[in-house]
Scaffold this active site. Structure first.
Site, short mmCIF file in Angstrom:
data_model
loop_
_atom_site.label_atom_id
_atom_site.label_comp_id
_atom_site.label_asym_id
_atom_site.label_seq_id
_atom_site.Cartn_x
_atom_site.Cartn_y
_atom_site.Cartn_z
N ALA A 29 13.29 10.46 -25.48
CA ALA A 29 12.57 11.66 -25.09
C ALA A 29 13.05 12.87 -25.88
O ALA A 29 12.24 13.68 -26.36
CB ALA A 29 12.73 11.91 -23.59
N TYR A 30 14.35 12.99 -26.04
CA TYR A 30 14.93 14.13 -26.74
C TYR A 30 14.48 14.17 -28.20
O TYR A 30 14.00 15.20 -28.69
CB TYR A 30 16.45 14.04 -26.66
CG TYR A 30 17.19 15.20 -27.27
CD1 TYR A 30 17.07 16.48 -26.74
CD2 TYR A 30 18.02 15.02 -28.37
CE1 TYR A 30 17.76 17.56 -27.29
CE2 TYR A 30 18.72 16.08 -28.93
CZ TYR A 30 18.59 17.34 -28.38
OH TYR A 30 19.27 18.41 -28.95
#
Length: 264
Positions: A170-171
């Protein structure tokens, strides 16, 4: 931008105003301190850490030889368009036209889940702050920096986009979107004397980096760096200061990995 402002070799950002999001701690704090040391008036944006932000503003004002206000703390959630607009409006009310935006606000899931194990709410929170926040701040900046005769949009990404480590799905995805947006913005603001760039740090010794990591993991990361150490917030801040100055004018639409060789 060079022709619009006065500057000197020791304080090249004199008479310029910078908004730094996520500036109450970590890399954002170091950037705010460094830009102030270069002569800029600094808006210290924070979401929750009011005590840290207010203390930093007080420290910067007390350190200044000028009787004029040099730093102010302004709360705003960068994922909220109304709050972002208010952040810029308050900044202009206090200091006048904005010349520099450094978007440093960001979150990272300290559980480091695989994509398969990433909760939807954690994915959404990451994109809301890292990607939506960068978009909202950039959109506001492109419409306001022109009032000051041009300026700098500097977005903080991550070198993890370059090596795709497991656990950072996600990051890394949220920051990859920011990098692409920056390259497009740099072209869209043609004729405004605004430049847009991404600074992509590698491992930096901050609370965000240490959270959720074991000593063994940290040692392995240090060993993987050719300079055999973690980055320090000042390593990133000094490069941001260069980009923000007239000397950085010819760097535009770029993603610069500031990581000591950790990712090449």
């Amino acid at each position: 931008m060079a022709s619009s402002f006065s500057s000197s070799s020791s304080r090249p950002l004199t008479d310029r105003v910078a908004i730094v999001t996520g500036a109450s701690r970590g890399i954002g704090r170091a950037i705010a301190v460094h830009l102030h040391s270069l002569g800029a008036k600094v808006v210290i944006n924070y979401a929750l850490s009011s005590t840290q932000a207010d203390l930093l503003a007080s420290e910067l004002n007390n350190a200044s030889s000028s009787s004029e206000l040099q730093a102010v703390a302004v709360q705003a959630d960068v994922s909220d368009p109304d709050q972002v607009k208010l952040l810029f409006e308050k900044s202009e009310q206090v200091f006048g036209p904005i010349h520099i935006l450094v978007n440093c606000a960001g979150v990272l899931d300290p559980k480091y889940p695989t994509i398969a194990n990433t909760a939807l709410e954690d994915w959404d929170r990451t994109f809301n702050i890292n990607t939506r926040g960068a978009f909202l701040c950039t959109r506001e900046a492109t419409n306001r920096l022109v009032r000051g005769g041009g300026g700098r949009i500097i977005l903080i990404s991550t070198s993890i986009v370059g090596n795709n480590l497991p656990g950072y799905g996600a990051y890394a995805a949220s920051k990859a979107a920011v990098e692409t947006m920056t390259k497009i913005v740099a072209k869209e603001v043609k004729g405004t004397k605004i430049t847009a760039n991404c600074v992509a740090p590698g491992p930096v010794a901050t609370e965000l980096f240490f959270e959720g990591k074991t000593e063994e993991t940290i040692k392995r990361i240090v060993d993987a760096c050719p300079l055999e150490r973690l980055g320090e917030p000042k390593d990133v801040a000094h490069f941001v200061g260069f980009l923000a100055s007239d000397a950085g004018e010819w760097i535009n639409g770029q993603v610069v990995r500031v990581n000591g060789g950790f990712v090449v």
